[in-house]
Write a protein that holds these residues in place. Structure first.
Motif, short mmCIF file in Angstrom:
data_model
loop_
_atom_site.label_atom_id
_atom_site.label_comp_id
_atom_site.label_asym_id
_atom_site.label_seq_id
_atom_site.Cartn_x
_atom_site.Cartn_y
_atom_site.Cartn_z
N CYS A 1 5.44 1.00 6.67
CA CYS A 1 5.29 2.09 5.70
C CYS A 1 6.51 2.08 4.77
O CYS A 1 7.65 2.05 5.25
N PRO A 2 6.30 2.12 3.45
CA PRO A 2 7.45 2.07 2.52
C PRO A 2 8.36 3.29 2.62
O PRO A 2 9.47 3.26 2.09
N ALA A 3 7.92 4.35 3.32
CA ALA A 3 8.79 5.53 3.47
C ALA A 3 9.83 5.30 4.56
O ALA A 3 10.80 6.04 4.65
N ILE A 4 9.63 4.27 5.42
CA ILE A 4 10.55 4.02 6.53
C ILE A 4 11.47 2.87 6.15
O ILE A 4 11.01 1.84 5.65
N TYR A 5 12.76 3.04 6.40
CA TYR A 5 13.73 2.01 6.01
C TYR A 5 14.84 1.91 7.05
O TYR A 5 14.97 2.77 7.93
N VAL A 6 15.61 0.83 6.91
CA VAL A 6 16.74 0.62 7.82
C VAL A 6 18.02 0.61 6.99
O VAL A 6 18.10 -0.11 5.99
N LYS A 7 18.98 1.41 7.39
CA LYS A 7 20.27 1.43 6.70
C LYS A 7 21.37 1.60 7.75
O LYS A 7 21.26 2.49 8.61
N ASP A 8 22.37 0.77 7.64
CA ASP A 8 23.49 0.81 8.60
C ASP A 8 22.98 0.74 10.04
O ASP A 8 23.41 1.49 10.92
N MET B 1 0.84 -1.19 0.00
CA MET B 1 0.00 0.00 0.00
C MET B 1 0.88 1.25 0.00
O MET B 1 2.01 1.22 0.48
N CYS B 2 0.35 2.34 -0.52
CA CYS B 2 1.14 3.56 -0.69
C CYS B 2 1.48 4.17 0.67
O CYS B 2 0.77 3.95 1.65
N PRO B 3 2.54 4.97 0.75
CA PRO B 3 2.79 5.74 1.97
C PRO B 3 1.58 6.62 2.28
O PRO B 3 1.02 7.24 1.38
N GLY B 4 1.19 6.67 3.52
CA GLY B 4 0.05 7.50 3.91
C GLY B 4 -1.30 6.86 3.69
O GLY B 4 -2.33 7.47 3.99
#
Length: 623
Positions: A586-593, A370-373
């Motif tokens: 939510c696809p706007a939230i991500y994990v990096k390092d 699903m889209c962000p928001g």
């Protein structure tokens, strides 16, 4: 999308197949078009709705395909040319009046577009709707290119009126969505008003009339089968007689390409069929008179033409070996390489590895989400938390729409997805058959389409189910078409919206609540309360999770120049619990390092993630 009414006779323009069909309807002089949106058919009525006022025609998005067909049949009874447009599974919904119009026939020309979806790109099955033509005695026509789609659509209105029969125009995904050159014709001024043709003997399907009309429908089809060789879109190209090909729809385009690749095009006898039910008998006879050897029939999905040709061959004592689905697949779409391979096998030709042009750029994998928001994501999160708080292990029947994506992790809140409106109906059966709590989900457009009868049944038979209507105020999945609850019509005129809560209450649902999915705590409490109500009262309850489609809101904000406050993650506060990614997703939230972060380009500023963050680490950017 271009204005399909613009352009003068003789001008060549680039159109999508669905736009070409719409233009063909205008050139035929239609007065009425009705549809329910569904891929791959949607663009036909979208194109017509944009030019309805200019063209002087009536266009509507109907509540479902059955109503759309009934609207078109009504216009036809008044002598007007009409169109009913739907995707393949929509014909299942329209099947009841479809069988009747197959008997009664029509007055004004009536074209029913069935947009079939081989490969089930965006559908629950691959059904071949040519079966409906055979079942209902309704002739079927199939274009092989956008240009032919326009011309064929225009001309089959003449056939419809000449033989007093509704006709099917069957496109498949590749025809509907490919673009090609289309040479425009005249657009006549349509009739603005018709006159009802009262005819009790045709329109009143009492048994005494139905028995007679059944025979008349059979006679109509038989008559057409002897006359369709006159249809210019059925074409016979003569070869040397050693091998013959019969092809229909997009299969014809693949056949030409494959024969040219194999160097066989000039020698093969090729019969192009634009009418696939009934078959043109005279042309078939000419084809077999020309071919001494084997014959291959190329068509997508089921062997409808193959069966009819084999019956014809048996009746005419034709001894050619006829191939079809023994060398071609019965599932998924065809393409040139598949067709070329089948021909090469039959002709014992060594086929060089087929070279197809594929993009060299490798796109990153993107699971459906699903889209962000999106308010649906928040609603699913809240249902999950509320179920846990209520200490229930519920069954979650879902339905057809964006919210079907609730099937995927981390939600897993769609146990069943069958057909439009069936989630609640199946949920009723489960609630009566078990002691499980049923929480069914349905979209707003689907509620109007086919959800209402099941809710009436829930009240009438006192089914203890919780129905959550995912109301984003639009038919979002097919491209933001309006519906009775949206407040405007296909052509943009504002209308009084029908309120889902009023309908539910009018049906007798005693527990109806509206929640704002962006208010997480309040929404969870409301769902918990509704679950308790269902458990205690053993009656249905309805929650309407109302939040306009995030894409719609975001685009409107951009148009108006409204700035959006996006969110960020305070790294000093973040405890890396993973709730925002693993439970909310939510696809706007991500994990990096090993750090959680929010992509400001994707964030729509809904703020739901900030509410579920246990450490209050998610805050508006800039604060």
């Amino acid at each position: 999308m271009p204005d399909i009414i613009s352009g003068s006779k003789g001008e060549t323009v680039l159109l999508m197949g669905n736009e070409a069909i719409a233009r063909g309807m205008l050139e035929a002089g239609i007065s009425v078009a009705a549809a329910y949106p569904g891929t791959p058919s949607t663009e036909i009525v979208e194109a017509l709705s944009r030019v309805a006022k200019k063209a002087g025609i009536y266009v509507e998005w109907s509540t479902n395909e059955k109503v759309a067909l009934e609207v078109a049949v009504g216009a036809s009874m008044c002598g007007l040319r009409a169109a009913a447009v739907m995707k393949h599974v929509g014909v299942n919904v329209a099947a009841d009046p479809l069988m009747s119009v197959g008997y009664s026939g029509v007055e004004g020309g009536l074209v029913i577009v069935t947009a079939d979806d081989p490969n089930a790109h965006s559908s629950q099955n691959e059904q071949d709707n040519r079966f409906y033509g055979l079942h209902a005695y309704i002739p079927i026509f199939e274009p092989s290119s956008p240009g032919e789609a326009k011309d064929l659509t225009r001309d089959i209105y003449e056939i419809s009126e000449k033989y007093k029969t509704a006709v099917f125009l069957r496109s498949t995904t590749r025809i509907s969505h490919v673009r090609g050159n289309v040479t425009l014709g005249d657009v006549p001024k349509p009739k603005s008003k018709g006159k009802f043709h009262r005819d009790y003997s045709r329109w009143v399907l009492l048994p005494v009339n139905s028995r007679r009309l059944h025979q008349e429908a059979i006679d109509r089809i038989e008559k057409l089968s002897f006359n369709l060789h006159e249809l210019k879109y059925n074409m016979l190209k003569r070869g040397d007689g050693d091998f013959g090909v019969i092809a229909s729809g997009i299969g014809y385009a693949y056949a030409i390409e494959a024969l040219k690749i194999l160097g066989l095009y000039d020698s093969v006898t090729l019969l192009k069929l634009a009418s696939t039910y009934p078959l043109p008998k005279k042309l078939l006879k000419e084809f077999f008179n020309q071919v001494d050897g084997e014959v291959l029939i190329i068509e997508e999905l089921e062997p409808i033409v193959e069966w009819q040709v084999k019956i014809f061959a048996k009746e005419e004592s034709i001894s050619n070996t006829i191939h079809g689905k023994n060398v071609l697949p019965r599932v998924k779409e065809l393409d040139t390489s598949i067709v070329a391979s089948a021909i090469a096998t039959l002709r014992q030709i060594k086929l060089e590895p087929y070279t197809s042009h594929k993009p060299s750029l490798k796109l990153p994998p993107r699971p459906p989400t699903m889209c962000p928001g999106c308010g649906h994501r928040a609603t699913y999160y809240e249902i999950k938390i509320a179920s846990a708080k209520s200490k229930i292990k519920a069954v979650y029947p879902g339905d057809i729409g964006c919210y079907t994506l609730g099937f995927f992790p981390p939600y897993r809140l769609v146990d069943i997805s069958y057909s439009m409106g069936s989630g609640l109906g199946i949920g009723l059966g489960i609630s009566h058959a078990t002691d499980e709590i049923v929480i069914a989900t349905i979209g707003d457009s689907t509620f109007f389409h086919a959800g209402i009868p099941a809710l009436i049944n829930a009240v009438y038979n006192r089914a203890p189910v919780l129905l959550v209507v995912m109301d984003n105020s639009i038919t979002a999945m097919t491209g933001h078409q309006p519906h009775p609850g949206s407040g405007y019509r296909a052509t943009g005129e504002p209308v009084m919206p029908l309120r889902i809560e009023d309908i539910a209450k009018a049906m007798g649902v005693e527990y109806v609540k509206i929640i704002d999915p962006y208010k997480v705590k309040d929404s969870i409490n409301a769902i918990v309360e509704a679950i308790e109500y269902v458990k205690k009262e053993q009656k249905p309850a309805v929650i309407i999770a109302r939040k306009p489609c995030a894409l719609m809101v975001y685009r409107e904000a951009l148009r108006k120049g409204v700035s959006i406050t996006v969110y960020t993650i305070d790294q000093d506060k973040c405890i890396k619990c993973g709730t925002c990614v693993n439970l909310f997703a939510c696809p706007a939230i991500y994990v990096k390092d090993n750090k959680y972060a929010i992509n400001p380009v994707l964030c729509t500023g809904c703020g739901v993630c900030a509410q579920i963050c246990a450490a209050n680490a998610i805050v508006p950017r800039g604060e």
